[in-house]
Design a protein around this motif. Sequence first.
Motif, short mmCIF file in Angstrom:
data_model
loop_
_atom_site.label_atom_id
_atom_site.label_comp_id
_atom_site.label_asym_id
_atom_site.label_seq_id
_atom_site.Cartn_x
_atom_site.Cartn_y
_atom_site.Cartn_z
N ASN A 117 122.99 23.16 70.94
CA ASN A 117 121.75 23.83 70.54
C ASN A 117 120.64 23.59 71.55
O ASN A 117 119.81 24.46 71.80
CB ASN A 117 121.32 23.39 69.14
N SER A 118 120.62 22.41 72.16
CA SER A 118 119.63 22.11 73.20
C SER A 118 119.87 22.96 74.44
O SER A 118 118.91 23.42 75.09
CB SER A 118 119.66 20.63 73.57
N ILE A 119 121.12 23.18 74.79
CA ILE A 119 121.46 24.05 75.93
C ILE A 119 120.95 25.46 75.65
O ILE A 119 120.29 26.07 76.50
CB ILE A 119 122.99 24.05 76.19
N VAL A 120 121.25 25.96 74.47
CA VAL A 120 120.81 27.31 74.09
C VAL A 120 119.29 27.39 74.14
O VAL A 120 118.72 28.36 74.66
CB VAL A 120 121.36 27.69 72.70
N ASN A 124 116.57 29.81 76.64
CA ASN A 124 115.86 30.73 75.75
C ASN A 124 115.49 32.06 76.42
O ASN A 124 115.60 33.12 75.82
CB ASN A 124 114.61 30.03 75.21
N ASP A 125 115.04 32.02 77.66
CA ASP A 125 114.60 33.24 78.35
C ASP A 125 115.76 34.06 78.94
O ASP A 125 115.52 35.15 79.45
CB ASP A 125 113.64 32.87 79.49
N TYR A 126 116.98 33.55 78.86
CA TYR A 126 118.10 34.21 79.52
C TYR A 126 119.18 34.70 78.58
O TYR A 126 119.88 35.66 78.90
CB TYR A 126 118.73 33.26 80.55
N ILE A 127 119.32 34.05 77.44
CA ILE A 127 120.39 34.42 76.53
C ILE A 127 120.01 35.63 75.69
O ILE A 127 118.85 36.00 75.62
CB ILE A 127 120.76 33.22 75.61
N SER A 128 121.00 36.19 75.05
CA SER A 128 120.77 37.35 74.19
C SER A 128 120.65 36.88 72.74
O SER A 128 121.17 35.84 72.36
CB SER A 128 121.95 38.31 74.30
N TYR A 129 120.00 37.72 71.96
CA TYR A 129 119.76 37.40 70.55
C TYR A 129 120.39 38.47 69.68
O TYR A 129 120.38 39.66 70.02
CB TYR A 129 118.26 37.31 70.29
N ASP A 130 120.91 38.04 68.53
CA ASP A 130 121.48 39.01 67.59
C ASP A 130 120.37 39.62 66.74
O ASP A 130 119.19 39.32 66.93
CB ASP A 130 122.58 38.36 66.73
N GLY A 133 117.81 37.38 65.19
CA GLY A 133 116.98 36.57 66.09
C GLY A 133 117.65 35.29 66.53
O GLY A 133 117.01 34.39 67.07
N LYS A 134 118.96 35.19 66.35
CA LYS A 134 119.70 33.99 66.71
C LYS A 134 120.26 34.14 68.12
O LYS A 134 120.96 35.11 68.43
CB LYS A 134 120.84 33.77 65.72
N GLY A 135 119.93 33.19 69.00
CA GLY A 135 120.43 33.20 70.37
C GLY A 135 121.69 32.39 70.51
O GLY A 135 121.93 31.45 69.76
N ASP A 136 122.52 32.78 71.49
CA ASP A 136 123.77 32.07 71.72
C ASP A 136 124.26 32.32 73.13
O ASP A 136 123.86 33.28 73.78
CB ASP A 136 124.83 32.55 70.74
#
Length: 193
Positions: A117-120, A124-130, A133-136
Amino acid sequence: MDMKKKNVFKLFCFLLMIYLFIMLGKKDYHLEVSDNIRFSNEYKDINRNNIYKYVNDGEVLDVLNGKSGVIFNCFSSNIWCHYYAEYLNEVALDNHLQEVYYYDFKRDRSLKNITYNSIVSKLNDYISYDDNGKGDLYAPSIMIIINGQVSYFLDEVKTIKGKVNPEDYFTDYKKNLLKSNLDEAIKEYLQKK
């Protein structure tokens, strides 16, 4: 030799054999396999001449917290990962990169452990969100980190993998474009790290 000495000798040999069986049974016969061989066993299309180094979630977080590295986030059950692994390895070897960190995040993502979760959160500015609003993280993704800062992030497959298979997707043009982009990003990494 009299009978008493023979019996003592037999008892001594018997106890010695038991001791040896116990000691040999405790010995760890596990052979250590180097990361490049382990990777080529897991990714059958990648030969042993690869520079992948297995890392865990804590090591990825360390890189994101101020270190530098090229990180390949994937897992071998994803067919797209095999293509990206091949192209990334080829470009990395051409640029004499010493290692690419390989983070198999599938288990960590399913467990949603604190480090994952810390990696995700760091990405924050690079990953996609469903839609919720959940990023992964998605597989495959490649990130190049210089002193804790993301200089390159690629996870394009998340938008295309349901529509086409990798054999059809990677035309010569797209394969060369990916390699060219990776080449440019790795060269920048090697200059700045």
